[in-house]
Enzyme design. Structure first.
Site, PDB file in Angstrom:
ATOM      1  N   PHE A   1       6.616  29.658  31.763  1.00  8.91           N
ATOM      2  CA  PHE A   1       5.412  30.334  32.235  1.00  8.91           C
ATOM      3  C   PHE A   1       5.255  30.349  33.756  1.00  8.91           C
ATOM      4  CE2 PHE A   1       4.305  27.812  28.320  1.00  8.91           C
ATOM      5  CZ  PHE A   1       4.672  28.810  27.432  1.00  8.91           C
ATOM      6  N   CYS A   2       6.351  30.423  34.494  1.00 12.36           N
ATOM      7  CA  CYS A   2       6.293  30.410  35.950  1.00 12.36           C
ATOM      8  C   CYS A   2       5.495  29.218  36.470  1.00 12.36           C
ATOM      9  CB  CYS A   2       5.696  31.715  36.496  1.00 12.36           C
ATOM     10  SG  CYS A   2       6.680  33.171  36.125  1.00 12.36           S
ATOM     11  N   ALA A   3       5.670  28.082  35.792  1.00 15.67           N
ATOM     12  CA  ALA A   3       4.994  26.840  36.192  1.00 15.67           C
ATOM     13  C   ALA A   3       5.923  25.675  35.881  1.00 15.67           C
ATOM     14  CB  ALA A   3       3.661  26.691  35.458  1.00 15.67           C
TER      15      ALA A   3
END
Length: 457
Positions: free
Chosen positions: A372-374
């Site tokens: 999740f781009c995290a």
């Protein structure tokens, strides 16, 4: 087989809060049937509000160039664009001297802000890459950037934040308004108070907060907020950065080009003040109008209705997931409160990509899988291999939530009903029998399905 929902207390049906485009779209399933698409991926991109689609249809015949155009429609489009700017600013509680810059999305907004911050930046490791990488790369090239690890609780994390601010001087503290992984956040009031006491400003990544809870710069005291139209039910390519004018008015223009300048000579350039300073080139007029319409539609909801709708769906989803064996709902802090409708989870012994593929192919459910781009946050949550994320919005119903829980229950008991394989790193149905929708431009999807090969799982 008895569904986990059948053994739970009876819940009242929850209808959609607002009509969205595509709410009745049918998608094919691997068994030859079809189902209404259950869009539980609003945290990535939310569907367009019907009011937004209607507004675009209304103004599209009026579209023309903006700013400096003498034609009547050019003047109309300019008025629509500037009116949209004012509406967007009001939606996030802008103060009288705040500037609203129309951007592409949250990532664009925060990269723009990173180019004008005049000093060191403090950011936490829970952030989406959009609120991490601009400071690590763009800002670090000019100033010190510190990434502060989160602590085990909200209280301890706030203590660590205060200690860091007391020990070192910062120009800006930048923080998520709501995590795109868990929906959680630090209390903004406490963050703003700590930062301002230390002489630092606060920027809020509002991508997940603004569409789901509302936000006010004036009420919170925050200095900047960035958010995206595609997460605010206006997927037409516009976002916004709204906040204090002085850094934006004096900072290096985000793009060099027409519209951002007052006068250009071979030996010097005179730049416009903000917002024009950072809006070089022809702006996204229709995107701005769409975003403004979404803002107006959300503001028109009765007080508390948006929060109540989302809390009911989130509570129902979390309760259903936690009743399933082997399912772990991810949380950053045990003492966090009022999370938005974003829920990530892992399923023991099952790859997140496989779970998402089964939910899609066998049940018509759209979720997200991965990190999740995290990435730092997923590592902190002991989920470096990824997770599954379900997220709700104003168009979500309890039927979609219940379908997800039932589908996971069936997967845990019976396993996948079809055979799946990994192609280019993604799980897909082996020899997928589902027909493509009759829409031009799906050649890539057809090629991916044809390429599916290798051992099935």
């Amino acid at each position: 087989m008895t569904s986990v929902l059948e053994t739970s207390p009876v819940c009242t049906d929850i209808p959609a809060l607002l009509p969205v485009v595509g709410a009745d779209t049918l998608v094919p399933l691997v068994d030859g049937s079809s189902a209404v698409y259950a869009n539980l991926d609003c945290a990535a991109s939310a569907p367009a509000l019907q009011s937004v689609a209607d507004r675009i249809a209304e103004v599209l015949p009026l579209y023309a160039s903006v700013h400096r155009g003498a034609g009547y429609l050019s003047q109309v489009s300019t008025a629509l664009y500037e009116s949209a700017r004012s509406t967007v600013a009001a939606f996030v509680g802008a103060r009288a001297d705040d500037v609203a810059i129309i951007t592409r999305n949250t990532t664009d907004s925060l990269n723009l802000l990173a180019g004008v911050v005049p000093g060191p930046v403090l950011v936490l490791d829970v952030e989406h890459h959009a609120n991490l990488l601009p400071w690590v790369h763009a800002a670090r090239a000019r100033h010190r950037t510190t990434i502060l690890p989160v602590a085990a609780t909200v209280a301890a994390t706030l203590d660590a934040l205060r200690a860091e601010l007391a020990a070192n001087e910062y120009a800006l503290v930048t923080v998520t308004g709501a995590s795109n992984v868990t929906g959680e956040a630090l209390p903004l009031g406490d963050v703003v108070a700590a930062a301002h006491q230390a002489g630092a400003r606060v920027a809020v990544d509002g991508a997940q907060l603004v569409p789901h809870r509302g936000f006010s710069l004036a009420a919170t005291g925050a200095d900047y907020v960035a958010f995206s139209g595609h997460k605010t039910y206006a997927p037409f390519g516009a976002g916004a950065l709204v906040g204090r004018w002085d850094w934006l008015d004096a900072g290096t223009p985000y793009l060099a080009g027409g519209g951002a300048v007052r006068d250009v000579r071979p030996d010097r350039t005179l730049w416009q003040p903000a917002p024009a300073r950072h809006e070089a080139g022809s702006p996204n007029v229709l995107g701005a109008v769409a975003l403004a319409e979404a803002c107006q539609t959300l503001v028109a909801l009765p007080a508390g209705e948006l929060t109540a709708h989302e809390e009911s769906l989130r509570s129902r989803l979390v309760a259903g997931l936690e009743a399933l064996p082997g399912v772990r709902v991810l949380r950053v802090w045990p003492d966090s409160v009022d999370p938005v409708g974003v829920v990530s989870f892992t399923v023991a012994d099952l790859d997140p990509g496989l779970v998402a593929a089964v939910l899609s192919a066998e049940h018509g459910i759209g979720v997200r899988d991965g990190r999740f781009c995290a990435h730092p946050l997923l590592a902190h949550l002991s989920a470096s291999d990824g997770a599954v994320r379900a997220s709700v919005g104003v168009g979500t119903t309890s039927e979609a939530v219940d379908r997800l829980v039932t589908a996971l229950d069936r997967l845990l008991v019976d396993g996948p009903a079809a055979e799946y394989t990994v192609v280019d790193g993604c799980w897909t149905v082996a020899d997928d029998p589902r027909p493509l929708l009759d829409v031009p431009g799906l050649d890539h999807l057809a090629a991916t399905a044809a390429a599916a090969c290798g051992p099935a799982v």
